[in-house]
Design a protein around this motif. Structure first.
Motif, PDB file in Angstrom:
ATOM      1  N   THR A 167       0.839  -1.197   0.000  1.00  0.00           N
ATOM      2  CA  THR A 167       0.000   0.000   0.000  1.00  0.00           C
ATOM      3  C   THR A 167       0.877   1.252   0.000  1.00  0.00           C
ATOM      4  O   THR A 167       1.960   1.266   0.584  1.00  0.00           O
ATOM      5  CB  THR A 167      -0.966   0.018   1.207  1.00  0.00           C
ATOM      6  OG1 THR A 167      -1.731   1.220   1.157  1.00  0.00           O
ATOM      7  CG2 THR A 167      -0.241  -0.071   2.526  1.00  0.00           C
ATOM      8  N   ASP A 169      -0.329   4.065   1.182  1.00  0.00           N
ATOM      9  CA  ASP A 169      -0.760   4.902   2.322  1.00  0.00           C
ATOM     10  C   ASP A 169      -1.285   4.017   3.449  1.00  0.00           C
ATOM     11  O   ASP A 169      -0.543   3.301   4.071  1.00  0.00           O
ATOM     12  CB  ASP A 169      -1.772   5.974   1.870  1.00  0.00           C
ATOM     13  CG  ASP A 169      -2.795   5.422   0.872  1.00  0.00           C
ATOM     14  OD1 ASP A 169      -3.434   4.412   1.213  1.00  0.00           O
ATOM     15  OD2 ASP A 169      -2.958   5.993  -0.226  1.00  0.00           O
ATOM     16  N   ASP A 170      -2.609   4.047   3.706  1.00  0.00           N
ATOM     17  CA  ASP A 170      -3.167   3.260   4.819  1.00  0.00           C
ATOM     18  C   ASP A 170      -3.101   1.761   4.539  1.00  0.00           C
ATOM     19  O   ASP A 170      -3.029   1.336   3.382  1.00  0.00           O
ATOM     20  CB  ASP A 170      -4.641   3.628   5.023  1.00  0.00           C
ATOM     21  CG  ASP A 170      -4.807   5.009   5.632  1.00  0.00           C
ATOM     22  OD1 ASP A 170      -3.784   5.614   5.993  1.00  0.00           O
ATOM     23  OD2 ASP A 170      -5.953   5.464   5.747  1.00  0.00           O
ATOM     24  N   SER A 218      -3.995   1.349  -2.363  1.00  0.00           N
ATOM     25  CA  SER A 218      -4.175   2.619  -1.658  1.00  0.00           C
ATOM     26  C   SER A 218      -5.510   2.520  -0.930  1.00  0.00           C
ATOM     27  O   SER A 218      -6.544   2.254  -1.549  1.00  0.00           O
ATOM     28  CB  SER A 218      -4.197   3.787  -2.646  1.00  0.00           C
ATOM     29  OG  SER A 218      -4.702   4.934  -1.986  1.00  0.00           O
ATOM     30  N   SER A 220      -6.365   4.966   1.557  1.00  0.00           N
ATOM     31  CA  SER A 220      -6.770   6.212   2.206  1.00  0.00           C
ATOM     32  C   SER A 220      -7.942   6.863   1.465  1.00  0.00           C
ATOM     33  O   SER A 220      -8.853   7.425   2.083  1.00  0.00           O
ATOM     34  CB  SER A 220      -5.550   7.106   2.400  1.00  0.00           C
ATOM     35  OG  SER A 220      -5.641   8.248   1.656  1.00  0.00           O
TER      36      SER A 220
END
Ligand code: KG4
Ligand code: ZN
Length: 344
Positions: A167, A169-170, A218, A220
């Motif tokens: 990932t 991001d989150d 991704s 987020s």
């Protein structure tokens, strides 16, 4: 690689997040795995790092004592102490690292640092007492999904792994936990979303997939999409969450799982492996487990789904990773420090 006697007893210590855990294994066989959770974080909607490290300090000695007692061994039987060096919360890691260093020094046995994410994957090689279970054959692919990571890992050997997608991001677990918070559910929300989803209709609502290249995830944007979806609907009907909780959870969970497979399937096909595993806290998710079984049948994969006790953080996975490093005499010295960020 040389072992001087038939059995090696490894003490594993895990303290990277909010679970204090200790385990004793004899070669690959688990003799004990004791974990103290931390309810203190529930009301804050996430782990509070300072509270986590304080709770680890309180828990670590009783947890290690209990693991040794449950295993029915003596401290003197321990051949090495394995601990999580990272990744994780620095203050939490520091408690486990300091304890492991002093314990290994006191016993005069090797100290072995372990990467937490490798631990999640190698949990597949743990055997329970009196049982022999089938283990993945190298090379295999493991989708590692936890509260801090989402990775597609090519596992070439016990200690040789390559991240082929992750990932940006989150993590998937955060996508569950943050959505649960919006719905007013306590931390960690993943298991609760799973529970409500089992009573709901996954087609009741729809979401769009984040646009990411290759094997990159991704989460987020998905979280923001979910927040906007809930807020818009709540503005129109302030009983929206209450009236549709099961359907909201079912649709959102199904979307996350579909997104995980959207990247996993082509990765497995590209690398031409047939053994496919899942690991990490989110691998406890019932839909992920069921869909992997179905995709496995459809694609002819051998799938490996961890037992629930090995999905979320536990020390047995640290002990087994430590065991393979111990066989390689890959030891750390007393100057080792924890690392909040640590790559596989
Ligand atoms: O591996 P783990 O115990 O800790 C980390 O290393 O992060 O994973 C914890 C994550 C949390 O985000 C939690 O909500 C999620 O795993 N989780 C689940 C389920 N059980 C735990 N997510 C979805 N469905 C579940 N049944
Ligand atoms: Zn973990």
């Amino acid at each position: 690689m040389s072992i001087t006697h038939k059995y090696s007893y490894i003490l594993g210590i895990e303290s990277s997040c909010d679970d204090t855990s200790a385990s004793i294994i004899r070669n690959t066989e688990m003799l004990s795995n004791v974990t103290a959770g931390q309810a203190v974080h529930e009301k804050y909607g996430g782990v509070v790092p300072e509270l986590a490290s304080r709770a680890h300090q309180q828990n670590i000695i009783p947890v290690v004592d209990a693991a040794i007692e449950e295993a029915g061994i003596n401290k003197k039987d321990i051949d090495a102490v394995a601990f999580t060096r990272g990744p994780g919360l620095l203050g939490s890691l520091l408690v486990g690292t300091s304890f492991a260093k002093s314990f290994a020094m006191g016993l005069n046995v090797p100290l072995v640092e372990v990467n937490h994410m490798k631990g999640h994957i190698l949990a597949h090689f743990l055997q329970k007492q009196g049982e022999t279970k089938e283990v993945p054959q190298f090379p295999f692919i493991c989708l590692t999904v936890s509260g801090g990571h989402t990775q597609i890992v090519l596992v070439k050997d016990y200690l040789e792994m390559e991240v082929i997608g992750e990932t940006m991001d989150d993590a998937a677990g955060e996508a569950f936990d943050k959505a649960a918070k919006v719905l007013g559910l306590p931390y960690p929300g993943g298991p609760l979303i799973d529970k409500h989803a089992q009573l709901g209709n996954p087609n009741a609502f729809s979401f769009t997939f984040p646009k990411t290249e290759g094997y990159t995830y991704s989460f987020s944007g998905l979280k923001t999409q979910f927040m906007n979806f809930v807020r818009n609907n709540e503005q129109k009907n302030n009983g929206f969450i209450q009236e549709h909780l099961n359907d909201i959870c079912a649709a959102y969970q199904s979307h996350i799982i579909s997104y995980l497979f959207k990247k996993l399937i082509p990765a497995v096909e590209l690398y031409g492996v047939t053994d496919v595993a899942i690991a990490g806290g989110v691998s406890a998710n019932s839909e992920l487990r069921n869909r992997l079984k179905m995709v496995g049948i459809e694609k002819g994969w051998n799938v490996f789904i961890p037992e629930f006790q090995f999905c979320t953080d536990n020390a047995a996975m640290i002990a087994i990773t430590g065991y393979y490093k111990y066989l390689n005499k890959d030891f750390s010295d007393q100057t080792v420090t924890p690392l909040a960020r640590l790559k596989i």
